[in-house]
Design a protein around this motif. Structure first.
Motif, short mmCIF file in Angstrom:
data_model
loop_
_atom_site.label_atom_id
_atom_site.label_comp_id
_atom_site.label_asym_id
_atom_site.label_seq_id
_atom_site.Cartn_x
_atom_site.Cartn_y
_atom_site.Cartn_z
N GLU A 142 0.63 -1.45 0.25
CA GLU A 142 0.19 -0.46 -0.25
C GLU A 142 1.12 1.35 -0.11
OE1 GLU A 142 -3.91 1.27 -0.58
OE2 GLU A 142 -3.19 -0.46 -0.10
N TYR A 143 2.00 1.25 0.82
CA TYR A 143 2.62 2.79 1.20
C TYR A 143 3.52 2.59 -0.37
CZ TYR A 143 2.98 4.00 5.74
OH TYR A 143 2.89 4.29 6.76
N ARG A 144 3.93 1.57 -1.71
CA ARG A 144 4.10 1.59 -2.81
C ARG A 144 3.85 2.06 -3.56
NH1 ARG A 144 4.64 -0.62 -7.25
NH2 ARG A 144 2.44 -1.90 -6.55
N MET A 145 2.02 2.02 -3.46
CA MET A 145 0.92 2.82 -4.22
C MET A 145 1.08 3.97 -3.72
SD MET A 145 -1.96 -0.03 -4.99
CE MET A 145 -2.31 -0.99 -3.72
N ILE A 167 13.29 -5.58 8.88
CA ILE A 167 12.86 -5.05 7.75
C ILE A 167 13.16 -6.19 6.13
CG2 ILE A 167 12.95 -2.93 7.15
CD1 ILE A 167 10.66 -2.86 6.44
N LEU A 168 14.44 -5.43 6.05
CA LEU A 168 15.41 -5.55 4.69
C LEU A 168 16.00 -7.41 4.49
CD1 LEU A 168 19.31 -4.07 5.99
CD2 LEU A 168 16.90 -3.05 4.74
N GLU A 169 15.40 -8.43 5.14
CA GLU A 169 15.02 -9.54 4.77
C GLU A 169 13.17 -9.51 4.23
OE1 GLU A 169 16.92 -12.16 5.18
OE2 GLU A 169 18.41 -10.59 5.77
N THR A 170 13.28 -9.38 5.01
CA THR A 170 11.25 -8.70 4.00
C THR A 170 11.28 -8.48 2.95
OG1 THR A 170 10.10 -8.80 6.15
CG2 THR A 170 8.80 -7.99 4.43
N LEU A 171 12.17 -7.52 2.56
CA LEU A 171 12.17 -6.95 1.37
C LEU A 171 12.80 -7.29 0.52
CD1 LEU A 171 12.79 -2.98 2.10
CD2 LEU A 171 11.18 -3.82 1.62
N LYS A 172 13.81 -8.45 0.78
CA LYS A 172 14.71 -9.91 -0.44
C LYS A 172 13.79 -10.46 -1.47
CE LYS A 172 18.56 -9.23 2.27
NZ LYS A 172 20.22 -10.59 3.22
N PHE A 176 9.57 -8.36 -3.66
CA PHE A 176 9.04 -6.66 -2.94
C PHE A 176 10.02 -6.36 -3.70
CE2 PHE A 176 7.53 -7.96 1.63
CZ PHE A 176 6.44 -7.01 1.15
N GLU A 177 10.38 -7.21 -4.59
CA GLU A 177 11.80 -6.35 -5.87
C GLU A 177 11.53 -4.71 -6.43
OE1 GLU A 177 14.54 -5.60 -7.98
OE2 GLU A 177 14.50 -7.80 -6.44
N SER A 178 10.32 -4.42 -6.50
CA SER A 178 9.46 -3.61 -6.97
C SER A 178 9.93 -2.19 -5.81
CB SER A 178 8.27 -3.63 -7.64
OG SER A 178 7.94 -2.07 -8.06
N ILE A 183 13.88 2.69 -3.49
CA ILE A 183 14.26 3.24 -1.96
C ILE A 183 15.47 3.29 -2.59
CG2 ILE A 183 15.13 2.08 0.43
CD1 ILE A 183 12.38 0.36 0.92
N THR A 184 16.30 4.46 -2.26
CA THR A 184 17.70 4.94 -3.16
C THR A 184 18.64 5.41 -1.79
OG1 THR A 184 16.57 6.67 -3.88
CG2 THR A 184 16.81 5.07 -5.03
#
Length: 304
Positions: A142-145, A167-172, A176-178, A183-184
């Motif tokens: 939802e935050y991505r949108m 959270i880094l493990e989640t984003l791996k 969540f690639e998109s 996130i730069t």
């Protein structure tokens, strides 16, 4: 990381973050500069990583002070939302928007419309989500949108996530690639070094008008060693040590006061003595005496 300035509780180290007493450690200033740069450059997301007690929430408060008059701001202090509906309601409420919609899709459309209207008058809204590591995957989506919402002149909203390293493990995960690609800026907070931990204590003591000689050298060394550079632990043991000084009717905080404070902190956790992975008890047992020499540095307390 908290302080005493403008505090009415009488505590040496108040329990809630106080941006007016922010201690600008090197690591925190680097992280803060990264967040400010991300927002100024129009990035949709920034992610601040840090273990518990390192000052993520306080840094977000300082971030708001550093920005040039953000008009629409939502600061969500928790991530305990049962579903998308709850998250959207929380964002709308904290932005000061009212909505009578009942479904997630209706709220999403309403939020989008209100963000576009707000952008036309005030520029992009800023949404800060604390404890983001606790968000369910659908809420991160939802935050991505929300971060994808763009007008012809820029993004309708920017999102800063405050999270523990988990959270880094989640984003791996591939799902969540998109999101991850967007996130730069991802600064990470680390514990204070020994010198800055001592300076942190003296910085707060100045606000309480307890200098020039409130800490004895041995007390300061013990406080620094025991805390392992974690501001929250510095606050806890520092406050209890100060209470020991007050109760004893003394004018200086000495090693005996710190040792008494450590014993008081130790009591609730004695039942975990068999757990060898329990870091706090390991620290209590490991630190036997002064390990560093700090008070001979004339620049301590330089930020007060």
């Amino acid at each position: 990381m908290v302080g005493l300035k403008n505090d009415t509780s009488g505590r040496f180290f108040p329990t809630t973050p106080n941006a007016s007493c922010y201690y600008p450690s090197t690591g925190h200033e680097v992280a803060l500069a990264g967040l400010v740069k991300a927002l100024e450059f129009g990035e949709p997301f920034a992610l601040l990583i840090g273990q518990p007690g390192l000052g993520k929430t306080l840094l977000a408060q300082v971030l708001l002070q550093r920005l040039e008059n953000p008009k629409a701001v939502a600061f969500l202090p928790h991530a305990r939302f049962d579903n998308t509906l709850g998250l959207l309601q929380g964002i709308l409420f904290d932005l000061g928007f009212t909505s009578l919609k009942q479904t997630a899709q209706e709220l999403r459309m309403d939020l989008t419309e209100k963000l576009y209207e707000s952008f036309a008058e005030n520029g992009p809204a800023l949404i800060i989500q604390d404890e983001a590591h606790l968000l369910h995957p659908e809420l991160l989506e939802e935050y991505r949108m929300i971060g994808n919402l763009e007008t012809g002149a820029g993004r309708a909203a920017q999102v800063v996530l405050l999270a523990q390293p988990g959270i880094l493990e989640t984003l791996k995960k591939p799902y969540f690639e998109s999101f991850k690609q967007r996130i730069t800026v991802c600064p990470s907070l680390e514990p204070l070094g020994k010198y800055e931990a001592a300076d942190y204590l003296i910085h707060h003591a100045r606000f309480a008008q307890k200098l020039p000689s409130y800490f004895t050298e041995s007390a300061l060394e013990k406080l620094v060693s025991f805390s392992c550079g974690i501001p929250r632990i510095l606050n806890q043991v520092g406050e209890i040590s100060h209470q020991q000084v007050t109760q004893a009717g003394k004018n200086r905080l000495d090693l005996e006061h710190v040792q008494a404070a450590i014993e008081l902190l130790k009591r609730p956790w004695l039942q975990f003595r068999e757990n060898k992975e329990f870091d706090l008890l390991q620290n209590i047992d490991r630190v036997q005496g002064p390990e560093v020499r700090l008070l001979n540095h004339g620049e301590l307390g330089r930020t007060a």
